[in-house]
Design an enzyme around this catalytic site. Sequence first.
Site: not given
Ligand code: 5GP
Ligand code: ZN
Length: 113
Positions: A46, A97, A99
């Site tokens: 994490h 987290h 990504h």
């Molecule tokens: P961020 O907006 O933080 O850069 O990206 C987070 C990403 O995680 C988003 O594109 C969103 O669609 C994805 N996401 C959120 N919750 C879930 C989940 O439960 N499963 C999957 N596969 N993707 C998720």
């Molecule tokens: Zn985490």
Amino acid sequence: MTDCLFCKIIAGEIPSTKVFENDAVFAFRDINPQAPVHILVIPKEHIGSCADVNAVNSAAVAACFEAISEIAKQEGLDNGFRVISNCGADAGQTVPHLHFHILAGTQMGEKLL
Ligand code: 5GP
Ligand code: ZN
């Protein structure tokens, strides 16, 4: 972390469509894809975001990029792909987290914004 969505996905407590896994990295398809191919690559350790990367944990980031290269081959992304990491509120980070989004399968615009 017990209350982290992506840590729960790594642990299998929340289902996901896995595309790659090794000792250090997990990768799965985004639930709300923004391109024909949209994969999230995350370190198993994490780390909150790019802002939390340091000399102690940066090997996990290197492992993510080694995985990205492998996934690109596995998915046949020979025409190219984009890698994005949103960090913090202004960048729209919604899951705390670290990504890396892999986006591919379409001609993307020249501009990010
Ligand atoms: P961020 O907006 O933080 O850069 O990206 C987070 C990403 O995680 C988003 O594109 C969103 O669609 C994805 N996401 C959120 N919750 C879930 C989940 O439960 N499963 C999957 N596969 N993707 C998720
Ligand atoms: Zn985490």
